[in-house]
Design an enzyme around this catalytic site. Structure first.
Site, short mmCIF file in Angstrom:
data_model
loop_
_atom_site.label_atom_id
_atom_site.label_comp_id
_atom_site.label_asym_id
_atom_site.label_seq_id
_atom_site.Cartn_x
_atom_site.Cartn_y
_atom_site.Cartn_z
N LYS A 84 -2.06 -1.67 8.79
CA LYS A 84 -2.40 -1.09 7.45
C LYS A 84 -3.81 -0.82 7.27
CE LYS A 84 2.21 -2.80 5.20
NZ LYS A 84 2.42 -3.54 4.07
N GLU A 119 13.20 3.25 12.07
CA GLU A 119 11.67 3.54 11.77
C GLU A 119 11.14 4.17 13.06
OE1 GLU A 119 10.36 -0.18 10.30
OE2 GLU A 119 11.43 0.26 8.11
N TYR A 143 9.33 4.31 2.58
CA TYR A 143 9.08 3.33 1.34
C TYR A 143 10.17 3.89 0.56
CZ TYR A 143 4.98 0.66 3.11
OH TYR A 143 4.53 -0.08 4.01
N ASN A 189 -1.32 -6.24 2.55
CA ASN A 189 -0.81 -7.45 3.42
C ASN A 189 -0.91 -7.37 5.12
OD1 ASN A 189 1.19 -5.67 3.61
ND2 ASN A 189 2.93 -7.01 2.71
N HIS A 234 3.19 -3.79 8.45
CA HIS A 234 4.48 -3.56 8.22
C HIS A 234 4.97 -3.90 9.48
CE1 HIS A 234 8.30 -1.90 7.47
NE2 HIS A 234 8.35 -1.31 8.68
P1 ADP Z 1 7.84 -6.02 3.62
O1 ADP Z 1 6.65 -5.02 4.20
O2 ADP Z 1 7.55 -7.34 3.86
O3 ADP Z 1 9.14 -5.59 4.37
P2 ADP Z 1 8.82 -4.67 1.12
O4 ADP Z 1 9.69 -3.66 2.01
O5 ADP Z 1 9.42 -5.29 -0.01
O6 ADP Z 1 8.12 -5.50 2.17
O7 ADP Z 1 7.54 -3.90 0.48
C1 ADP Z 1 6.71 -2.87 1.34
C2 ADP Z 1 5.50 -2.87 1.13
O8 ADP Z 1 5.18 -2.69 -0.30
C3 ADP Z 1 4.77 -4.35 1.07
O9 ADP Z 1 4.48 -4.86 2.52
C4 ADP Z 1 3.56 -4.27 0.15
O10 ADP Z 1 2.59 -3.62 0.90
C5 ADP Z 1 4.29 -3.33 -0.85
N1 ADP Z 1 4.60 -4.07 -1.96
C6 ADP Z 1 5.87 -4.67 -2.12
N2 ADP Z 1 5.99 -5.35 -3.17
C7 ADP Z 1 4.83 -4.98 -3.92
C8 ADP Z 1 4.28 -5.42 -5.37
N3 ADP Z 1 5.03 -6.10 -6.03
N4 ADP Z 1 3.27 -4.98 -5.85
C9 ADP Z 1 2.39 -4.17 -4.82
N5 ADP Z 1 2.76 -3.80 -3.43
C10 ADP Z 1 3.96 -4.19 -3.01
#
Ligand code: ADP
Length: 161
Positions: free
Chosen positions: A13, A130, A53, A116, A119
């Site tokens: 990212k 994906e 997303y 974070n 992905h």
């Molecule tokens: P993951 O990436 O661990 O599979 P999710 O699919 O739930 O998690 O979310 C996708 C991405 O959206 C996350 O990696 C993060 O970058 C963002 N995200 C998720 N929850 C939040 C939140 N509460 N606030 C801001 N960004 C979020």
């Protein structure tokens, strides 16, 4: 592909790109035994992000993630490996980086939920969806890693020496 081998998508990212952490991400997956079978740098379009997303489209942070994911180019990686999604999610750590285990990518390099670092596909089914979303088949390659008999010994007979 061998039986039980999965293809999954990793996205490095924007936070990792601009913080100089590209090599760290590749290194952690490579040393575990994953095979990098496709990779490219791209700027993600609205259409691709809306699709990727879609499960978050009603969340208040949806616009924010899209803005973040378009704030720099990203690196897309196709990894292959046996039970790849489960193993790769353990390496990435949980979504909220402040709570992610030390030793994971998110646990070692981030404190944010949004920013974070990576992905990682969360299931074999989503891995295939994906990979196909971001790569055409002619952008994906196959080769044999010389260490796979050891990486997967006791895991699957297809890989035995
Ligand atoms: P993951 O990436 O661990 O599979 P999710 O699919 O739930 O998690 O979310 C996708 C991405 O959206 C996350 O990696 C993060 O970058 C963002 N995200 C998720 N929850 C939040 C939140 N509460 N606030 C801001 N960004 C979020």
């Amino acid at each position: 592909m061998k039986e039980k081998e999965e293809r999954i998508l990793v996205i490095i990212k924007p936070d990792a790109i601009v913080r100089g952490l590209i090599g760290e991400v590749y290194k952690r997956f490579e040393r575990k035994g994953f095979k990098v079978i496709g990779t490219k740098m791209v700027h993600l379009s609205d259409i691709l992000l809306d699709d990727h997303y879609a499960h978050l489209k009603d969340k208040p942070f949806f616009k924010g993630i899209k803005k973040f994911m378009q704030s720099s180019p990203v690196i897309l990686i196709v990894l292959s490996g046996v039970n790849a999604s489960a193993a790769a999610r353990l390496i990435a750590g949980q979504t909220s980086a402040a709570e992610a285990d030390a030793g994971t990518i998110r646990g070692d390099f981030a404190m944010s939920i949004q920013s974070n670092i990576v992905h990682v596909s969360d299931s074999p089914e989503n891995g295939e969806i994906e990979v196909k979303r971001f790569f055409s088949e002619d952008e994906i390659f196959d080769y044999k890693r010389v260490d796979e008999a050891f990486v997967y010994s006791d895991v699957h007979e297809d890989f035995s020496a």
